[in-house]
Motif scaffolding. Structure first.
Motif, PDB file in Angstrom:
ATOM      1  N   ARG A 191     -24.477   3.614  19.069  1.00  0.00           N
ATOM      2  CA  ARG A 191     -25.296   3.318  20.242  1.00  0.00           C
ATOM      3  C   ARG A 191     -26.090   2.027  20.039  1.00  0.00           C
ATOM      4  O   ARG A 191     -26.067   1.125  20.868  1.00  0.00           O
ATOM      5  CB  ARG A 191     -26.253   4.480  20.511  1.00  0.00           C
ATOM      6  N   HIS A 192     -26.746   1.949  18.881  1.00  0.00           N
ATOM      7  CA  HIS A 192     -27.568   0.786  18.585  1.00  0.00           C
ATOM      8  C   HIS A 192     -26.695  -0.461  18.418  1.00  0.00           C
ATOM      9  O   HIS A 192     -27.016  -1.547  18.916  1.00  0.00           O
ATOM     10  CB  HIS A 192     -28.374   1.051  17.318  1.00  0.00           C
ATOM     11  N   ALA A 193     -25.554  -0.288  17.729  1.00  0.00           N
ATOM     12  CA  ALA A 193     -24.673  -1.433  17.461  1.00  0.00           C
ATOM     13  C   ALA A 193     -24.142  -2.030  18.767  1.00  0.00           C
ATOM     14  O   ALA A 193     -24.142  -3.252  18.959  1.00  0.00           O
ATOM     15  CB  ALA A 193     -23.519  -0.989  16.570  1.00  0.00           C
ATOM     16  N   PHE A 308     -13.609  -3.536  20.711  1.00  0.00           N
ATOM     17  CA  PHE A 308     -12.680  -2.440  20.438  1.00  0.00           C
ATOM     18  C   PHE A 308     -13.458  -1.397  19.634  1.00  0.00           C
ATOM     19  O   PHE A 308     -13.560  -1.486  18.417  1.00  0.00           O
ATOM     20  CB  PHE A 308     -11.476  -2.928  19.632  1.00  0.00           C
ATOM     21  N   SER A 309     -13.999  -0.408  20.342  1.00  0.00           N
ATOM     22  CA  SER A 309     -14.785   0.629  19.690  1.00  0.00           C
ATOM     23  C   SER A 309     -13.837   1.762  19.318  1.00  0.00           C
ATOM     24  O   SER A 309     -13.865   2.854  19.876  1.00  0.00           O
ATOM     25  CB  SER A 309     -15.873   1.102  20.652  1.00  0.00           C
ATOM     26  N   LYS A 338     -13.018  -3.872  12.584  1.00  0.00           N
ATOM     27  CA  LYS A 338     -12.907  -4.652  11.341  1.00  0.00           C
ATOM     28  C   LYS A 338     -13.938  -5.776  11.326  1.00  0.00           C
ATOM     29  O   LYS A 338     -14.517  -6.082  10.287  1.00  0.00           O
ATOM     30  CB  LYS A 338     -11.497  -5.250  11.234  1.00  0.00           C
ATOM     31  N   ASP A 339     -14.154  -6.419  12.490  1.00  0.00           N
ATOM     32  CA  ASP A 339     -15.131  -7.509  12.563  1.00  0.00           C
ATOM     33  C   ASP A 339     -16.544  -6.967  12.435  1.00  0.00           C
ATOM     34  O   ASP A 339     -17.417  -7.601  11.855  1.00  0.00           O
ATOM     35  CB  ASP A 339     -15.015  -8.249  13.906  1.00  0.00           C
ATOM     36  N   ASP A 340     -16.755  -5.801  13.021  1.00  0.00           N
ATOM     37  CA  ASP A 340     -18.088  -5.219  13.021  1.00  0.00           C
ATOM     38  C   ASP A 340     -17.962  -3.703  12.834  1.00  0.00           C
ATOM     39  O   ASP A 340     -17.747  -2.957  13.794  1.00  0.00           O
ATOM     40  CB  ASP A 340     -18.775  -5.525  14.370  1.00  0.00           C
ATOM     41  N   VAL A 345     -16.966   4.401  14.286  1.00  0.00           N
ATOM     42  CA  VAL A 345     -16.943   5.213  13.066  1.00  0.00           C
ATOM     43  C   VAL A 345     -15.743   6.146  13.162  1.00  0.00           C
ATOM     44  O   VAL A 345     -15.277   6.462  14.253  1.00  0.00           O
ATOM     45  CB  VAL A 345     -18.236   6.043  12.872  1.00  0.00           C
ATOM     46  N   SER A 346     -15.258   6.566  12.006  1.00  0.00           N
ATOM     47  CA  SER A 346     -14.081   7.423  11.982  1.00  0.00           C
ATOM     48  C   SER A 346     -14.463   8.864  12.306  1.00  0.00           C
ATOM     49  O   SER A 346     -15.558   9.305  11.989  1.00  0.00           O
ATOM     50  CB  SER A 346     -13.434   7.369  10.604  1.00  0.00           C
ATOM     51  N   GLY A 347     -13.541   9.595  12.911  1.00  0.00           N
ATOM     52  CA  GLY A 347     -13.769  11.012  13.183  1.00  0.00           C
ATOM     53  C   GLY A 347     -13.277  11.894  12.053  1.00  0.00           C
ATOM     54  O   GLY A 347     -13.336  13.119  12.145  1.00  0.00           O
TER      55      GLY A 347
END
Ligand SMILES: [Zn+2]
Ligand SMILES: [Zn+2]
Length: 538
Positions: A191-193, A308-309, A338-340, A345-347
């Protein structure tokens, strides 16, 4: 493409029924299903379908397979709604759905099934605790541990809660991320990112993610509200899933936050967010259309930003790469996980999460699932490090039968037919079926049809041979001319053979056709240096 059968005294529970998406090597394939050959041969009828969660690799094959094995479908509310939507599309109506509440036990005579919540990248994902008279199964479903969970609870606490110190005779656990050390960031961080892009980007911000990841949708919507951006949704499953989630009150947002895409051009660029599907580069998806079509309602411009989230699912690299290249060509800024690493995050559990759950469950035996052989093997090693005895840490592949019994050394005891079925135009074919193999051959080599009009008694040619070519780089007229001498030569040598072997007229005709086919194929192979499909009509 997950599907597991759990059999207790001849009664069978089907756990999940997933599909796999084809890549470029699967010629003419729309979807890949687990083969049901074994279930058909053994005439197995399920007692129930137990569905852990609504990801495609767990429910995607249901519309194709369920009808042949009807039984009540159990799942959490969101999972059931996703299945129901799929079934409505497929026109499947006569279905009994049973909505699960976490920790509420369903009794199937002497088998008890209790779902518990796990942290994962989809709403209401479940693990299963299955108690039977011959031992208990802990099926973790797909999971991770999130230490600041949007779901409100953490997987390992939930495992402890559902087990109530009861023994686990076999634990089946998710091997997706067995090579990742430690644990991943919390889903709540996204959310913050994402909000930071909303704050600093001067143009529109497009966020592409999986529409079933309701927590992620929630975080994007909240971040947009925090930073005064309006959100337009794009993509069929984005509409559908946000609708379902809003109806089930697991996605809450002020109504004026969402706008129609048609209204987007009226909003200043820096107050706009597009939340869309297509993070895997899928054709017809929201982001694909933004990049490759020009939509009436909205066009991407230079200096818009695309996030790309999502992770790049293996096999999709090329289509994602083509999509990113197109977006860059349009002047957009593109950021992937990969850039950020903060925007996704992975599930799936990293090593630390896997270890934590094994230590809590203390299983007598362990079965790594959900991964390639390499992942399963690494997961087995992790289980041994976490204290499971090596003899009781199994390594089973598709089709393996694993026996579980209280206090008895067990493991992989048998192997049954497994494999893949392909959903193609015109039906579902096994990957090994002649029809599918022929399709691949036609796609790879093209086809030659040679037609010979002959006298039925004397086999004299009554007309010049005719030839039709598809996908063959030869001149049909020249090939047809060549077929005349080939015909005479083949007939000559076959007539000679007929003198020494008894052959009925019908056998002679069939042999003639086959010899002609081989001779024409050989002739073409001499020119082109590869074998084509040849069909001879006599
Ligand atoms: Zn999965
Ligand atoms: Zn999943």
């Amino acid at each position: 493409m997950n599907m597991t059968l759990i059999r207790v005294f001849g009664r069978t529970f089907f756990v999940d029924c997933g599909a796999l998406f084809p890549d470029a090597t699967h010629v003419g394939v729309n979807l890949i299903l687990p083969s049901t050959n074994y279930i058909d041969e053994e005439q197995i009828h399920p007692e129930a379908w137990l569905i852990t969660h609504g990801h495609e690799d767990h429910i995607g094959a249901m519309p194709h397979i369920f009808k042949r094995y009807p039984a009540p479908i159990y799942g959490t509310e969101f999972t059931i709604e996703l299945i129901r939507a799929k079934f409505e599309d497929a026109g499947i109506t006569d279905v009994t759905y049973r909505v699960w509440d976490f920790y509420k036990t369903t009794l199937f005579r002497n088998v008890k099934v209790t779902p518990f919540p796990v942290n994962h990248s989809i709403a209401q994902a479940a693990g299963l605790f299955i108690e039977t008279p011959v031992g208990n199964v802990l099926h973790m479903g797909d999971f991770r541990i999130d230490y600041n969970p949007p779901e409100g609870t953490m997987t390992h606490h939930n495992v402890a809660k559902v087990l109530k110190n009861k023994p686990v005779h076999i634990m089946m656990s998710d091997s997706t991320n067995t090579f990742n050390e430690g644990t991943d960031n919390s889903e709540s961080n996204t959310r913050h990112a994402i909000a930071q892009y909303f704050e600093t980007e001067p143009g529109a911000v497009v966020v592409a993610t999986f529409a079933s990841n309701i927590s992620r949708l929630d975080h994007v919507l909240q971040a947009a509200r925090d930073k005064n951006r309006k959100v337009a949704l794009l993509g069929r499953s984005m509409y559908r899933n946000s609708d379902i989630a809003a109806r089930l009150h697991i996605l809450n947002f002020p109504p004026d936050l969402i706008i129609d895409l048609e209204e987007a051009h009226r909003i200043p660029r820096n107050e706009l967010c597009i939340l869309c599907t297509g993070s895997q580069g899928e054709a017809f998806s929201g982001l694909h259309r933004l990049a490759f079509e020009s939509l009436d309602a909205f066009d991407l411009k230079a200096n818009d930003c695309v996030l790309f989230s999502s992770r790049m699912i293996p096999g999709n690299e090329k289509s994602i790469d083509a999509l990113i290249t197109k977006l860059i060509r349009m002047g957009c800024k593109v950021f992937t996980g990969k850039d950020d690493p903060q925007i996704h995050v992975s599930g799936h559990a990293y090593q630390e999460d896997l270890r934590t759950c094994i230590l809590i469950a203390k299983p007598f035996s362990f079965l790594p699932v959900h991964g390639t052989y390499r992942h399963l093997k690494r997961h087995r090693e992790l289980a041994i490090e976490a204290g499971v005895s090596p003899e009781m840490s199994f390594l089973a592949e598709n089709g393996d039968v694993v026996l579980v019994e209280e206090n008895t050394p067990v493991g992989v005891i048998d192997h049954v037919t497994s494999g893949r079925d392909y959903v193609c135009a015109g039906g579902i074919f096994s990957q090994n079926s002649p029809v599918y193999k022929e399709r691949v051959q036609l796609a790879m080599t093209g086809v030659v049809v040679a037609s010979f009009h002959v006298d039925p008694d004397s086999f004299e040619l009554l007309q010049k041979p005719l030839v039709a070519l598809k996908g063959i780089p030869l001149n049909d007229f020249e090939l047809a001319r060549k077929c005349g001498p080939i015909f005479e030569k083949v007939k000559g040598s076959l007539l000679q053979r007929k003198r020494t072997t008894r052959m009925s007229r019908e056998e002679f005709k069939e042999q003639f056709k086959e010899d002609l086919r081989l001779a024409i194929r050989r002739h073409i192979e001499n020119i082109l240096n590869y074998k084509t499909a040849v069909i001879v009509m006599l």
